[in-house]
Every structure is written in structure tokens, then in C-alpha cells.
Design a protein around this motif. Structure first.
Motif, PDB file in Angstrom:
ATOM      1  N   SER A  81      32.562 -50.816 -23.982  1.00 15.17           N
ATOM      2  CA  SER A  81      32.355 -50.064 -25.226  1.00 15.17           C
ATOM      3  C   SER A  81      31.630 -48.744 -24.927  1.00 15.17           C
ATOM      4  O   SER A  81      31.020 -48.585 -23.878  1.00 15.17           O
ATOM      5  CB  SER A  81      31.533 -50.901 -26.210  1.00 15.17           C
ATOM      6  N   ARG A  82      31.682 -47.815 -25.878  1.00 13.31           N
ATOM      7  CA  ARG A  82      31.063 -46.500 -25.699  1.00 13.31           C
ATOM      8  C   ARG A  82      29.618 -46.512 -26.184  1.00 13.31           C
ATOM      9  O   ARG A  82      29.293 -47.223 -27.137  1.00 13.31           O
ATOM     10  CB  ARG A  82      31.820 -45.437 -26.511  1.00 13.31           C
ATOM     11  N   VAL A  83      28.812 -45.661 -25.564  1.00 10.18           N
ATOM     12  CA  VAL A  83      27.452 -45.453 -26.076  1.00 10.18           C
ATOM     13  C   VAL A  83      27.554 -44.561 -27.321  1.00 10.18           C
ATOM     14  O   VAL A  83      28.595 -43.957 -27.569  1.00 10.18           O
ATOM     15  CB  VAL A  83      26.535 -44.801 -24.998  1.00 10.18           C
ATOM     16  N   PRO A  84      26.487 -44.443 -28.131  1.00  5.55           N
ATOM     17  CA  PRO A  84      26.564 -43.647 -29.366  1.00  5.55           C
ATOM     18  C   PRO A  84      26.952 -42.188 -29.100  1.00  5.55           C
ATOM     19  O   PRO A  84      26.584 -41.612 -28.081  1.00  5.55           O
ATOM     20  CB  PRO A  84      25.134 -43.717 -29.924  1.00  5.55           C
ATOM     21  N   LEU A 105      31.658 -41.712 -22.094  1.00  8.18           N
ATOM     22  CA  LEU A 105      30.721 -42.551 -22.846  1.00  8.18           C
ATOM     23  C   LEU A 105      30.711 -43.996 -22.360  1.00  8.18           C
ATOM     24  O   LEU A 105      29.832 -44.777 -22.734  1.00  8.18           O
ATOM     25  CB  LEU A 105      31.073 -42.526 -24.343  1.00  8.18           C
ATOM     26  N   LYS A 106      31.689 -44.360 -21.524  1.00  6.68           N
ATOM     27  CA  LYS A 106      31.752 -45.731 -20.980  1.00  6.68           C
ATOM     28  C   LYS A 106      31.146 -45.849 -19.584  1.00  6.68           C
ATOM     29  O   LYS A 106      31.113 -46.935 -19.014  1.00  6.68           O
ATOM     30  CB  LYS A 106      33.217 -46.201 -20.943  1.00  6.68           C
ATOM     31  N   LEU A 107      30.686 -44.719 -19.036  1.00  2.00           N
ATOM     32  CA  LEU A 107      30.055 -44.779 -17.715  1.00  2.00           C
ATOM     33  C   LEU A 107      28.802 -45.655 -17.780  1.00  2.00           C
ATOM     34  O   LEU A 107      28.060 -45.601 -18.769  1.00  2.00           O
ATOM     35  CB  LEU A 107      29.646 -43.377 -17.243  1.00  2.00           C
ATOM     36  N   PRO A 108      28.527 -46.443 -16.733  1.00  2.00           N
ATOM     37  CA  PRO A 108      27.336 -47.301 -16.774  1.00  2.00           C
ATOM     38  C   PRO A 108      26.020 -46.528 -16.886  1.00  2.00           C
ATOM     39  O   PRO A 108      25.009 -47.087 -17.285  1.00  2.00           O
ATOM     40  CB  PRO A 108      27.409 -48.084 -15.451  1.00  2.00           C
ATOM     41  N   ILE A 109      26.043 -45.229 -16.548  1.00  2.00           N
ATOM     42  CA  ILE A 109      24.825 -44.410 -16.614  1.00  2.00           C
ATOM     43  C   ILE A 109      24.694 -43.676 -17.955  1.00  2.00           C
ATOM     44  O   ILE A 109      23.671 -43.051 -18.232  1.00  2.00           O
ATOM     45  CB  ILE A 109      24.801 -43.369 -15.472  1.00  2.00           C
ATOM     46  N   ALA A 110      25.732 -43.728 -18.805  1.00  2.44           N
ATOM     47  CA  ALA A 110      25.738 -42.962 -20.063  1.00  2.44           C
ATOM     48  C   ALA A 110      24.725 -43.523 -21.053  1.00  2.44           C
ATOM     49  O   ALA A 110      24.526 -44.740 -21.149  1.00  2.44           O
ATOM     50  CB  ALA A 110      27.130 -42.965 -20.673  1.00  2.44           C
ATOM     51  N   VAL A 111      24.069 -42.622 -21.800  1.00  3.99           N
ATOM     52  CA  VAL A 111      23.074 -43.004 -22.816  1.00  3.99           C
ATOM     53  C   VAL A 111      23.531 -42.552 -24.203  1.00  3.99           C
ATOM     54  O   VAL A 111      23.456 -43.304 -25.164  1.00  3.99           O
ATOM     55  CB  VAL A 111      21.686 -42.397 -22.484  1.00  3.99           C
ATOM     56  N   GLN A 112      24.024 -41.308 -24.304  1.00  3.09           N
ATOM     57  CA  GLN A 112      24.469 -40.753 -25.590  1.00  3.09           C
ATOM     58  C   GLN A 112      25.342 -39.533 -25.310  1.00  3.09           C
ATOM     59  O   GLN A 112      25.185 -38.874 -24.277  1.00  3.09           O
ATOM     60  CB  GLN A 112      23.250 -40.340 -26.432  1.00  3.09           C
ATOM     61  N   ALA A 114      27.909 -36.096 -27.168  1.00  2.69           N
ATOM     62  CA  ALA A 114      28.253 -35.264 -28.324  1.00  2.69           C
ATOM     63  C   ALA A 114      29.348 -34.286 -27.917  1.00  2.69           C
ATOM     64  O   ALA A 114      29.490 -33.948 -26.730  1.00  2.69           O
ATOM     65  CB  ALA A 114      27.030 -34.500 -28.833  1.00  2.69           C
ATOM     66  N   LEU A 115      30.118 -33.847 -28.914  1.00  2.42           N
ATOM     67  CA  LEU A 115      31.185 -32.876 -28.682  1.00  2.42           C
ATOM     68  C   LEU A 115      31.020 -31.743 -29.684  1.00  2.42           C
ATOM     69  O   LEU A 115      30.858 -31.977 -30.879  1.00  2.42           O
ATOM     70  CB  LEU A 115      32.553 -33.554 -28.849  1.00  2.42           C
ATOM     71  N   MET A 116      31.015 -30.517 -29.169  1.00  3.07           N
ATOM     72  CA  MET A 116      30.788 -29.338 -30.000  1.00  3.07           C
ATOM     73  C   MET A 116      32.105 -28.847 -30.631  1.00  3.07           C
ATOM     74  O   MET A 116      33.178 -29.130 -30.102  1.00  3.07           O
ATOM     75  CB  MET A 116      30.167 -28.219 -29.162  1.00  3.07           C
ATOM     76  N   PRO A 117      32.045 -28.070 -31.711  1.00  2.11           N
ATOM     77  CA  PRO A 117      33.277 -27.678 -32.420  1.00  2.11           C
ATOM     78  C   PRO A 117      34.196 -26.727 -31.657  1.00  2.11           C
ATOM     79  O   PRO A 117      35.338 -26.517 -32.064  1.00  2.11           O
ATOM     80  CB  PRO A 117      32.757 -27.009 -33.700  1.00  2.11           C
TER      81      PRO A 117
END
Length: 463
Positions: A81-84, A105-112, A114-117
Motif C-alpha cells: 500500500s502507499r504512504v499518505p 509511495l510504496k518504497l519501504p523508505i517512503a514516509v509521505q 505530494a504532487l504539485m499542479p
């Protein structure tokens, strides 16, 4: 005994058979190939006997680390699953860019995340992607052009200064800015950045000193530019020496040149060797900050960022000198970098690849295109955006698509309609290739507030 050191030579001395030897050999054969094999083996024996002494050594550090803390290289598995995460301006963003973020977002090191417009797809993280990680840095999460940044210098000269002086200002840009792979300044400038310890202690950095020195004060190709224009300051901040009003300004966009690109290439290679990932995410290989290579990349990346800043300082110094005027105000920011920042009360590594830092009260500049205004902004510190904003309007069409869609005639017509003069430039950078900056700014009202605008008038780019 042959002259070239081999893994067998190190194993004969008593080194364990593991991946660390291959990495160390790469370092030795690349940076110390001119030295005698006997002296290198003698030093290697010292490393074997006293590895702690060589923990941070440029050539032997990785090997010493492998002796003290042996690490098994194994294929990294992605989470289920993805992180927030948050996406700003979702309807304006192509699906491929979203999927690239979803993978990250599924990397084991990922925390959070975001994607900019202004986001669009890239290598590793999408352009406009922001990713917080736990004690790990992703070279392709920073980008190849480490420290690519904006720098705006405002002169205490009215906007009307430009009228009647267009040819003089064009000549200043033509004579005092350099672009692309081969152009450099005849009279080179020195800078304190060249005296940093990293240039002595990190082999890959040491090897790049001459290139960095030659390219100081130059800009890259592609969408990099230096331009004269009009700044409209809508507010008067206490720290600014200027009242609200319209002024002559210079805006530049470029990064760390060949210096940063070579650092990115070197450490991306090391990351992929030490952090095997499934094929669809192999560009997201990371370096643990507790390792020799992770620490070394962090130092090299920060140096490349400071070098990019030095390049802009030199560009603006040369232009101010040619104008015979002093700079009254400078606003600048990186948008390809990684920072140590607090995320939900925990220190993380926040990668911004084509994203502007926008912490509470932080100033930045978000450009449009050569026929659209840029915006001077102050960050609102939105935690869902990881304190970030867009780095520009963002591409609507790829460079390849531009070549088959637009002609030089169409570009000239567009420039004429907006009263903009262009020196250099190619079809790849047609103003029509970019999203509507006003739409992008509307989509990030909760991320930044606008303090002023910059309208381009004379633009210089690579040919």
C-alpha cells in the motif's frame, strides 16, 4: 604481477568475498589507476588490519565499512500500500506522473508524498514530485541537475528604464551570459565554494574541480534562461530595501551544470548496485544516510547546490557590473534538491524534484514561460504539500512533441504579441509548450501567497 588491481588481489590479502570489493575496485580503478599496484596493496593491507581508521576515507571508506558492518545486497520489495499523499491540481496532471508518484509511495523508505499542479513525468520521481523518506536519499529523487534554481535580482531602477535601452540590454545578455556545453567566460571568476574540503576529500568531486571552475557563471541548455524584465512588487516587506512598485529586474534559471550531472550519475550508479529494485522503479534506488556512500552523496549534493548558487551569483554580478548598477534585492530558491526537515514530528529527507520550498514565510520565485509572468511568492507551510509549491507552469507538451507541433514562425508571432525579444532559444521551449501559469497559481492558493510578479521582456537561452 599485472599493473591493474583485481578482486583476486584483495581476496589474497584476506578480504571477504562480497559486493563491497566490487564497489571498492571501481573507486580504485577510476581514481587511483595511475598509482603503483604495490603501494595500493600496501594501503589495502592497512585497511584490512585497521578498518576503523579508514571509515570516512574517499577511496577506502566503502571497503572499510564493509569490513566493520558487512551488508548483504538483496532485492528490495515494494509495500503493498502507499504512504499518505496529496495531489494539487489533479485534473491538470498527466496520468503517467501520478503513477510515478504512486510507485514511489510504496518504497519501504517512503514516509509521505505530494504532487504539485505543474507536475509531469520524469525519471524516478516525476517533475513536480515531493517525497519524504526515512534516513535515505534517492539521487534521482533530487534529479540530474542538482540544485537547479531560480534567482531574481531587482534593481532600484524604474520599469521605464527599459524603454529605449532594448539594444543595450540585449548586448549585455549576449556578451555576459554563456549557455550550453561549450560556452564559458574568457575571464574566469574565483569563488569561495572552490576551497571547500569536499573538493579535497571526495574523489569524484576532486576530479570535477576543473570543470566546475570553467563553468562557473554559465547556464545549461533546454529551459534554462537569463532574462531582463519588469518586477511588480505588490507588497513592501520590512527586510526589503524597495517600496511597492515596478522595477527593472533580472531572472535566471539554471543548476549545477556538468559538475552536478556527474555527481548524480556516479551516485545513481552506486545506489542501483547497492539497492536493487523491481525494474519499474529501479530509478528510485536510494542510499542509506548511515552508510559511507549515503554520507558522501549528501555532502556532494550540498556542495553542488552551493555551486549552483555561486553560478547565479556570478551571472548576476556580471550583469550588474555591465549595467553599472547595484542589486537592491535578491529572491532565490532551489527546486531540485533534498533537505532534512521535520515531517509529523520526525526528521525526514524531503526530496523536491521540480518543486519550490514553501515553508511558512519562505520566499521563492515561480516562473511562467517567456511570454507569461512569473510570481514572487511566500510559503504558507502547508503540511499536506510537505511545505512545497510548483516550480513553474509545467510542460503541456514534451520536447519531441514541440518539434512536430510548432514552427519558428509561430513562436516569433507569439513573442511579438507579448512584446518579448528572444536571443537563442529553440522550438523545444516554445511558450505554447507550457501550462497556463495563472491556472497553476490558482490551484496552489493554499500553498503560497503572491507578493509580486515578474514579466519577461528580453530573454536569453541556449541556441
Amino acid at each position: 604481477m599485472g599493473n591493474k588491481l583485481s578482486g583476486r588481489d584483495l581476496i589474497k590479502l584476506g578480504f571477504p568475498k562480497n559486493n563491497t570489493i566490487n564497489i571498492a575496485l571501481g573507486q580504485i580503478n577510476r581514481y587511483r589507476k595511475k598509482e603503483k599496484k604495490e603501494s595500493i596493496l600496501s594501503e589495502a593491507k592497512e585497511v584490512l588490519l585497521y578498518p576503523e581508521k579508514f571509515k570516512n576515507h574517499g577511496t577506502w571508506g566503502k571497503l572499510a565499512e564493509g569490513l566493520v558492518n558487512p551488508v548483504q545486497v538483496k532485492l528490495q520489495q515494494l509495500r503493498n500500500s502507499r504512504v499518505p499523499f496529496s495531489i494539487f491540481g489533479e485534473n491538470e496532471i498527466e496520468e503517467q506522473a501520478k503513477f510515478q508518484l504512486y510507485d514511489a509511495l510504496k518504497l519501504p523508505i517512503a514516509v509521505q508524498g505530494a504532487l504539485m499542479p505543474d507536475a509531469h513525468s520524469g525519471y524516478g520521481l516525476p517533475i513536480g514530485g515531493v517525497l519524504a523518506t526515512d534516513n535515505a536519499v534517492i539521487p534521482y529523487g533530487v534529479g540530474v541537475d542538482i540544485g537547479c534554481r531560480m534567482s531574481l535580482s531587482v534593481f532600484d531602477l524604474p520599469a521605464s528604464f527599459i524603454k529605449g535601452k532594448e539594444e543595450q540590454l540585449k548586448a549585455i545578455l549576449s556578451d555576459h551570459t554563456k549557455f550550453g556545453m561549450s560556452e564559458t567566460h574568457k575571464v574566469k571568476a574565483d569563488h569561495e565554494v572552490f576551497y571547500r574540503e569536499e573538493f579535497k576529500n571526495i574523489p569524484v568531486v576532486k576530479q570535477l574541480l576543473d570543470k566546475a571552475y570553467k563553468q562557473l557563471g554559465t547556464s545549461g541548455g533546454g529551459n534554462h534562461f537569463v532574462e531582463f524584465g519588469v518586477v511588480n512588487l505588490q507588497e513592501t516587506l520590512p527586510e526589503w530595501k524597495l517600496e511597492a512598485g515596478e522595477y527593472l529586474a533580472v531572472l535566471s534559471h539554471s543548476g549545477s551544470r556538468g559538475f552536478g550531472a556527474n555527481i548524480a550519475k556516479h551516485y545513481t550508479y552506486l545506489a542501483t548496485k547497492q539497492c536493487p529494485l523491481p525494474k519499474n522503479v529501479q530509478h528510485l534506488a536510494w542510499l542509506d544516510l548511515n552508510t559511507h556512500d549515503g554520507q558522501e552523496y549528501w555532502m556532494a549534493m550540498n556542495l553542488a547546490g552551493d555551486y549552483a548558487k555561486a553560478c547565479h551569483e556570478d551571472i548576476h554580478r556580471r550583469i550588474a557590473k555591465a549595467l553599472g548598477k547595484r542589486i537592491a534585492l535578491t529572491i532565490e530558491n532551489h527546486h531540485n534538491f533534498a533537505w532534512k526537515e521535520q515531517v509529523n514530528g520526525k526528521e525526514c529527507i524531503v526530496h523536491r524534484k521540480g518543486a519550490t520550498p514553501a515553508a511558512q514565510g519562505e520566499l521563492g520565485i515561480i516562473p511562467g514561460s517567456m511570454t507569461a509572468p512569473g510570481f514572487i511568492v511566500m510559503g504558507k507551510g502547508n503540511p499536506e504539500a510537505l511545505n512545497s509549491a510548483s516550480h513553474g507552469a509545467g510542460r503541456l507538451l514534451s520536447r519531441g512533441k514541440c518539434k512536430v507541433t510548432f514552427t519558428q514562425g509561430q513562436i516569433k508571432k507569439e513573442l511579438k504579441e507579448h512584446n518579448v525579444s528572444l536571443i537563442g532559444g529553440s522550438v523545444d521551449e516554445a511558450p505554447m509548450a507550457y501550462k497556463n501559469i495563472h491556472t497553476v497559481m490558482e490551484l496552489q492558493k493554499e500553498l503560497v501567497s503572491v507578493l509580486g510578479t515578474f514579466t519577461p521582456k528580453i530573454v536569453r537561452m541556449d541556441k
